[in-house]
Scaffold this active site. Structure first.
Site, PDB file in Angstrom:
ATOM      1  N   SER A 330      -6.907  27.178 -32.058  1.00  0.00           N
ATOM      2  CA  SER A 330      -6.228  26.470 -30.988  1.00  0.00           C
ATOM      3  C   SER A 330      -5.322  27.382 -30.170  1.00  0.00           C
ATOM      4  O   SER A 330      -5.791  28.279 -29.487  1.00  0.00           O
ATOM      5  CB  SER A 330      -5.444  25.307 -31.611  1.00  0.00           C
ATOM      6  OG  SER A 330      -5.020  24.396 -30.660  1.00  0.00           O
ATOM      7  N   ASP A 341      -9.448  39.055 -22.925  1.00  0.00           N
ATOM      8  CA  ASP A 341     -10.032  38.979 -21.585  1.00  0.00           C
ATOM      9  C   ASP A 341      -9.389  39.972 -20.623  1.00  0.00           C
ATOM     10  O   ASP A 341     -10.064  40.577 -19.786  1.00  0.00           O
ATOM     11  CB  ASP A 341      -9.892  37.562 -21.021  1.00  0.00           C
ATOM     12  CG  ASP A 341     -10.972  36.613 -21.534  1.00  0.00           C
ATOM     13  OD1 ASP A 341     -11.739  37.026 -22.434  1.00  0.00           O
ATOM     14  OD2 ASP A 341     -11.045  35.478 -21.051  1.00  0.00           O
ATOM     15  N   LYS A 355     -11.503  26.314 -31.855  1.00  0.00           N
ATOM     16  CA  LYS A 355     -11.009  25.008 -31.395  1.00  0.00           C
ATOM     17  C   LYS A 355     -10.604  25.134 -29.934  1.00  0.00           C
ATOM     18  O   LYS A 355      -9.516  25.581 -29.620  1.00  0.00           O
ATOM     19  CB  LYS A 355      -9.831  24.536 -32.243  1.00  0.00           C
ATOM     20  CG  LYS A 355      -9.322  23.147 -31.848  1.00  0.00           C
ATOM     21  CD  LYS A 355      -8.261  22.657 -32.813  1.00  0.00           C
ATOM     22  CE  LYS A 355      -7.795  21.259 -32.433  1.00  0.00           C
ATOM     23  NZ  LYS A 355      -6.977  21.268 -31.192  1.00  0.00           N
TER      24      LYS A 355
END
Length: 425
Positions: A330, A341, A355
């Site tokens: 999460s 990224d 999740k």
């Protein structure tokens, strides 16, 4: 986003993201339709209130024949209630408990483990946990996805769990001599938690032990230290985040400042076994690390997009290594995914939980609440990792036997190697 601490490694969460601006808008929309027509019995009234959450309400003065709460279902619920009243072998059935069962059953019918109905007691406990204080044993519990069993994923230092000899990797077989087979993570956690000073008996399956391990743990008030720091050799600052609660941002800010004041050359962030938590919290922390751009964005069922951005004014200027494992979920994945990224750090460990959805808690204005999944979330590069997880840049499995027997953390040692290479570049 929850484990879903325990005392709830579903990351409460956890497991779950708390109210964002988008969530508040949904809540206002939800509350605005809460007035429903008067129904004959209190039993039916509350069933209608829960139904309303999923169907945007019923019209005053009547029932929605196309929805769940229609004349046929009301009739059948009354029939079931009458059968229980006249035929069940015990005559002391609690009507409020019966009603709670209806509400819980309706939400459970969604088949979404992250959507939950909270009784008044459960809601109060949830509020305490998100503030970083609760009563329990001081261990983190997660669900092993391969074995589908609850497992101890972390132990809080100085906690009753630590004093009782619980170990990371212990599989929970029974709680108070009762099997937990088939129970959800929330249900297992609820059985382990309890009032201060009371005892809980755990039956554990431990690697290297032929017989089950039996442990009694005395519950106590747990004030969660969600951030811990350590100054390692070679100018490496180590910062572990156990979960993202309301108190975590200040703890992170203070911990990072202390490490930077020591002249660290690199920052190691440990997100292993972090079940997640508050979306606002993880974004506030990310803003102390990331360059300008999106931290994460969410998309609801109608395609509405909500961006959570960073202005880049506090982008970290030293190498970063992030430790992850199969219980990093999460909000942990939001931070790890953004760092990956943007290419500002390396991820070390094993693939994360996966999740990639967001929950909001809706207050029913009677002391109870419902937590519902309301959107998907995406990393800055547009990846939805739900059911997939985030792959590490450097994969290394934790040697459980060495960790338990020799207190050697081979994943952390590998992260130190990776950090040294980044510092020397």
């Amino acid at each position: 986003m929850e484990n879903e601490n325990i005392e709830n490694n579903v990351p409460v969460s956890e497991p779950a993201s708390k109210d964002t601006e988008a969530d508040k808008m949904l809540k206002r929309r939800f509350i605005s339709g809460m007035l429903i027509g008067a129904l004959c019995a209190m039993f039916v009234f509350f069933a209608g209130a829960i139904f309303f959450i999923l169907t945007n309400g019923v019209h005053a003065g009547g029932q929605n024949e196309n929805g769940v709460l229609n004349s046929e279902t009301v009739k059948k619920v009354k029939m079931l209630e009458n059968l229980v009243d006249t035929n069940y072998y015990k005559d002391d059935v609690d009507k409020s408990t019966e009603a709670e069962g209806i509400y819980k059953g309706l939400i459970e019918s969604l088949g979404d483990p992250y959507s939950v109905y909270y009784t008044a007691d459960e809601l109060e406990e949830l509020k305490a946990v998100t503030k970083g204080v609760y009563y329990g044993i001081g261990a983190y519990v997660g669900m092993d996805q391969e074995k589908n069993v609850p497992v101890i994923t972390g132990i809080m230092e100085g906690s009753p769990a630590a004093d009782s000899g619980l170990m990371e990797g212990d599989i929970i077989a029974e709680v108070n001599k009762e099997s937990i087979q088939g129970l959800t993570l929330d249900e297992v956690v609820a059985k382990i938690k309890g009032e201060k000073g009371t005892s809980v008996h755990l039956t554990l399956i431990r690697d290297g032990s032929v017989d089950n391990v039996e442990v009694d743990v005395i519950r106590n008030e747990i004030q969660v230290p969600t951030v811990t720091t350590e100054l390692l050799k070679d100018g490496i600052g180590y910062l572990k985040i156990s979960e993202f609660d309301e108190i975590t941002t200040d703890q992170f800010t203070e911990g990072l400042a202390e490490l930077r004041a020591s002249g660290i050359k690199g920052l190691m962030i440990d997100l292993r076994s972090n079940p997640g938590g508050n979306l606002v919290t993880v974004c506030d922390i990310a803003r102390q690390l990331l360059p300008k751009g999106n931290i994460v964005y969410t998309v609801d069922r109608e395609g509405n997009k909500q961006d959570y951005t960073c202005d880049g004014t506090r982008q970290i200027d030293i190498p970063v290594v992030v430790l992850i494992n199969q219980y990093s979920a999460s909000a942990s994945e939001i931070l790890a995914g953004a760092i990956k990224d943007y290419g500002i750090g390396k991820l070390v460990g094993v693939k994360t939980f996966g999740k990639g959805i967001v929950q909001s808690v809706f207050d029913l204005n009677d002391g109870t609440a419902v937590k519902l999944t309301v959107s998907d979330y995406y990393t800055p590069n547009g990846y939805n990792i739900h059911g997939i997880g985030i792959e590490p840049d450097v994969e290394v499995e934790l040697d459980i036997e060495k960790a338990q027997r020799d207190k050697i953390d081979n994943q952390k040692e590998k992260a130190i190697e990776v950090m040294k290479e980044l510092i020397d570049k």
